[in-house]
Design an enzyme around this catalytic site. Structure first.
Site, short mmCIF file in Angstrom:
data_model
loop_
_atom_site.label_atom_id
_atom_site.label_comp_id
_atom_site.label_asym_id
_atom_site.label_seq_id
_atom_site.Cartn_x
_atom_site.Cartn_y
_atom_site.Cartn_z
N GLU A 1 0.74 -1.09 -0.14
CA GLU A 1 0.02 0.07 -0.04
C GLU A 1 0.90 1.32 -0.20
OE1 GLU A 1 -3.11 -0.21 -0.52
OE2 GLU A 1 -3.41 -2.32 -0.17
N CYS B 1 -1.93 9.33 2.47
CA CYS B 1 -1.51 8.98 1.33
C CYS B 1 -2.38 9.21 0.14
CB CYS B 1 -1.40 7.46 1.28
SG CYS B 1 -2.76 6.40 1.96
#
Length: 473
Positions: A217, A251
């Site tokens: 991720e 993110c």
């Protein structure tokens, strides 16, 4: 006389201990998994305030709102959803055998993989640590959780949270890059990493020595496209929320904005007005989270200085209270007239800096996005459904949100993950359960099975039948 403090067992020792737990019970019952998840949920409730206080200490200051909205609530939602759906996810999936395998039956059964390694980042040190653990435990695995060295106070609370019986299911590991490197080299059944692209490559390289499958991720630069005739004030609201939550240290935070040229001035004006309204005290306000460290603050300041030197315009909504180097706090900085040779257009920003670029043709914006690495998130702001659909089909991204920002990652019944440089694999929802499970092809034949005898005889009748069934124009 002095008493030496007990030494922390080595990573290998802790891995071996969890491996023995798994070997002893390779298939933890669904009821037992749910019991473990409920125990974890109770512990989070018990330590809620300690966690909020600890994260704030680690950041220098972090709003309780950011920790509740971005860490505690998503974790609790994930627990509730997983507990509810786990019995359904874990059921064998019946599959068709076709005439060639009649009268046997085929199903896919979902089996735990073993000991799973999870490496968590600092920006959401609760959610991004515990949610992968929840998913791995739901699949019946044991877990080792490597926490970020940048969140020591939070780590201490998480160690208490996972103490006692929960330690048989998740062991907490702390340490710097040397520990992370050793951790990545353990022979895990699966390795899950959240963090930067550069470190993700190192993790994947270390895992390859053991043929350990990985889920990465990562992040990257998540663009916003404002379409023609969009409600520019609503667009500004969505962008400001997405950029200022956790001071942009997310993110999936909007990284840069494409806006029709005729709407650029209005967008900047609305962003400034909204910022003045909601963050009127700037860096002195209690609703603004700090940049996590002096190093990251200096990195962001360097982006602004270099961009200005190369001809960019820096717009500060407030004349004062925009920066505090001593407390590493930073307010919104809008940057226009940007170019690709500026570092802020190369790196993931991870802070309250917002480059704005105008376009006269939508194809220019789409082409720019397609020529760069696939983003983790893509945001489309505007009401034209045909244009929305067109942008979605023309671009490739981990997630998409239309007329919203950030919150797509909290959809409990949908997978989350990147593509290309923004990540590999999924977690959340049923897809997360599948990530941490081995899907086993299981064929069962009964006492009546004429197929075996016909195959042994190499029956011409059988061959003709199969050719007739399957080898056709």
């Amino acid at each position: 006389m002095t008493i030496d403090a007990p030494q922390t067992p080595s990573l290998t020792t802790q891995f071996d201990e969890l491996q023995q737990y798994f070997i002893k019970t390779p298939y933890l019952s669904i009821n037992k998994r749910i019991t473990v998840l409920k125990q974890l949920r109770s512990r989070i409730v018990e330590f809620e305030q300690e966690l909020i206080d600890a994260v704030s200490k680690d950041f220098g200051y972090r709003t309780a709102f950011d920790t509740l909205l971005g860490d505690i609530l998503p974790t609790m939602q994930a627990l509730a959803h997983t507990i509810k759906k786990l019995p359904k996810w874990s059921k064998p999936s019946k599959r068709s055998v076709g005439l060639s395998l009649w009268p046997s039956k085929v199903s896919v059964t979902y089996q735990p993989k073993g000991v799973v390694g999870i490496i968590a980042p600092w920006n959401y040190p609760i959610q991004l640590a515990i949610v992968p653990v929840i998913t791995a435990l739901a699949a019946g695995n044991r877990t080792m959780l490597k926490l970020s060295e940048f969140t020591p106070h939070t780590n201490q609370v998480l160690e208490k949270l996972f103490s006692g019986e929960l330690e048989q299911h998740c062991k907490i590991i702390q340490g710097g890059s040397d520990v992370a490197s050793e951790f990545s080299s353990l022979p895990f059944a699966h390795l899950f990493f959240t963090g930067s692209i550069a470190v993700g490559k190192l993790v994947m390289g270390a895992a390859s020595a053991n043929l350990t499958p990985v889920t990465l991720e990562l992040g990257g630069k998540s663009p916003v496209i404002i379409t023609e005739k969009a409600d520019i004030k609503k667009a500004a609201q969505a962008i400001l929320f997405g950029k200022m939550a956790n001071a942009g240290q997310i993110c999936v935070a909007p990284d840069y904005v494409f806006v029709p040229k005729e709407l650029e001035h209005q967008l900047v004006q609305h962003l400034c007005e909204l910022y003045k309204k909601h963050y009127k005290q700037g860096v002195e306000g209690k609703n603004l989270t700090s940049i996590v460290s002096d190093v990251h603050y200096a990195r962001l300041s360097g982006y602004l200085e270099q961009a200005q030197q190369l001809g960019a315009t820096i717009i500060k909504p407030l004349e004062d209270n925009q920066q505090d180097p001593d407390k590493h706090r930073m307010g919104l900085h809008i940057v226009t007239q940007v170019t690709d040779d500026m570092q802020l257009m190369k790196d993931e920003l991870f802070g309250p800096i917002l480059p704005v670029m105008s376009y006269t043709n939508l194809e220019h914006a789409i082409s720019y996005i397609k020529q760069h690495h696939h983003p983790l998130a893509l945001y489309i702001l505007g009401q034209n459904k045909q244009i929305q659909e067109y942008i979605i089909k023309q671009t490739l991204s981990g997630t998409v949100a239309v007329n919203d920002t950030l919150v797509q990652v909290t959809a409990d019944d949908a997978p989350f993950g990147g593509v290309g440089h923004s990540g590999m694999g999924h977690y959340h929802a049923n897809e997360g359960f599948l990530t941490f499970s081995h899907a086993k092809n299981t064929l069962v034949s009964g006492s009546f099975n004429p197929r075996i005898g016909m195959l042994l005889k190499q029956s011409k009748v059988l061959i003709k039948l199969l050719k007739w069934l399957y080898i056709k124009k």
